[in-house]
Design an enzyme around this catalytic site. Structure first.
Site, PDB file in Angstrom:
ATOM      1  N   GLU A  20       0.840  -1.199   0.000  1.00 52.16           N
ATOM      2  CA  GLU A  20       0.000   0.000   0.000  1.00 52.16           C
ATOM      3  C   GLU A  20       0.875   1.250   0.000  1.00 52.16           C
ATOM      4  OE1 GLU A  20      -2.438   1.604  -0.732  1.00 52.16           O
ATOM      5  OE2 GLU A  20      -4.028   1.467   0.758  1.00 52.16           O
ATOM      6  N   ASP A  21       0.330   2.351  -0.455  1.00 48.99           N
ATOM      7  CA  ASP A  21       1.099   3.600  -0.435  1.00 48.99           C
ATOM      8  C   ASP A  21       1.153   4.228   0.953  1.00 48.99           C
ATOM      9  OD1 ASP A  21      -1.612   4.242  -0.484  1.00 48.99           O
ATOM     10  OD2 ASP A  21      -1.459   5.734  -2.074  1.00 48.99           O
ATOM     11  N   ASP A  52      -3.528   5.716   6.514  1.00 45.44           N
ATOM     12  CA  ASP A  52      -3.973   6.993   7.057  1.00 45.44           C
ATOM     13  C   ASP A  52      -4.925   6.695   8.227  1.00 45.44           C
ATOM     14  OD1 ASP A  52      -4.212   9.852   6.914  1.00 45.44           O
ATOM     15  OD2 ASP A  52      -6.116   9.620   5.883  1.00 45.44           O
ATOM     16  N   PHE A  68      -0.811  16.315   4.274  1.00 43.40           N
ATOM     17  CA  PHE A  68      -1.278  15.679   3.049  1.00 43.40           C
ATOM     18  C   PHE A  68      -0.116  15.646   2.069  1.00 43.40           C
ATOM     19  CE2 PHE A  68      -3.344  15.056  -0.986  1.00 43.40           C
ATOM     20  CZ  PHE A  68      -4.259  14.067  -0.662  1.00 43.40           C
ATOM     21  N   ARG A 115       1.055  12.050  -9.293  1.00 47.85           N
ATOM     22  CA  ARG A 115       1.526  10.681  -9.024  1.00 47.85           C
ATOM     23  C   ARG A 115       2.912  10.420  -9.615  1.00 47.85           C
ATOM     24  NH1 ARG A 115      -2.875   7.724  -6.963  1.00 47.85           N
ATOM     25  NH2 ARG A 115      -4.911   8.233  -7.843  1.00 47.85           N
TER      26      ARG A 115
END
Ligand code: IMP
Ligand code: MG
Length: 173
Positions: free
Chosen positions: A95-96, A99, A148, A161
C-alpha cells in the site's frame, strides 16, 4: 502552487533497498504473491519487487473504503479484485499510505478469509496522528507527520503521481 520535497527520491530508494533485503530474508526463497493496492501503490510496488530477490507473482487490487468510520468497521468495497486464488500462498499486500487504517483493515480481513499461508503488509507511509483502525504494518517505509502528501504514486485529485519524491504543498501559493 509550489511543491516542496518532503522525502527525497534518494531517501525513498535507500529505504526500499532495506525493505527489499528484509523481505528477501523473511521469505527465504519462497514464492510471494505481491498484491499492489491501486492506484497509489503502483510506483512503490514496482520498485519494491525489484529490490526483492524472490520469485514474485504480481497482482493488483482496487478498493475504496466506506466514508468516515461512522459505518461498520473496516467495510471496503473491492472494485477490482486479484485474478489468482491465494489459498496456501505467501501474500504481501503493498500500500502507499496507512492513514485512518480503514481501507487496509477491511482489505486484510477479506484476504484472511481466503486462507493464505502467510499474510504480510508493506506500506510506504504511515500517519499515526490520523490512525483510527490499528493496522499491523510488517514493512514500513516512513512514519510521517499529519500532512497531506503527494507524489511517488500518491495523488491530489488524480495529479502528481508521477513525481519521483514525496512532496507537500508549500505555504506560498
Ligand atoms: P485510509 O484512511 O487508511 O483508509 O487511507 C485511504 C487512502 O487515502 C490511502 O490508501 C491513500 O490512497 C489516500 N490517502 C491518505 N492520506 C493521503 C495523503 O496524504 N496523500 C494522498 N493520498 C492519501
Ligand atoms: Mg491507496
Amino acid at each position: 502552487m509550489a511543491v516542496d520535497v518532503y522525502i527525497s527520491e534518494e531517501k525513498i530508494q535507500a529505504r526500499i533497498k532495506e525493505l527489499g533485503e528484509q523481505i528477501t530474508k523473511d521469505f527465504n526463497g519462497e514464492e510471494v504473491t505481491v498484491v499492489g493496492v491501486l492506484n497509489g501503490a503502483f510506483m512503490f510496488v514496482a520498485d519494491l519487487i525489484r529490490a526483492m530477490d524472490l520469485p514474485v507473482v504480481m497482482e493488483f487490487i482496487k478498493a475504496s473504503s466506506y466514508g468516515d468510520g461512522t459505518v461498520s468497521k473496516g467495510k471496503v468495497d473491492i472494485t477490482l479484485d486479484i485474478q489468482k486464488d491465494i489459498k496456501g500462498k505467501n501474500v504481501l499486500v503493498v500500500e502507499d499510505i496507512v492513514d485512518t487504517g480503514l481501507t487496509l483493515t477491511g482489505l486484510l480481513e477479506d484476504f484472511k478469509q481466503r486462507d493464505p499461508k502467510n499474510l504480510k503488509l508493506a506500506s510506504l507511509l504511515f500517519k499515526p496522528a490520523r490512525c483510527q483502525h490499528k493496522v499491523n504494518i510488517d514493512y514500513l517505509g516512513f512514519e510521517i507527520e499529519d500532512k497531506f502528501v503527494i507524489g511517488y504514486g500518491l495523488d491530489y485529485a488524480g495529479k502528481y503521481r508521477e513525481l519521483p519524491f514525496i512532496g507537500v504543498y508549500s505555504e506560498d501559493f
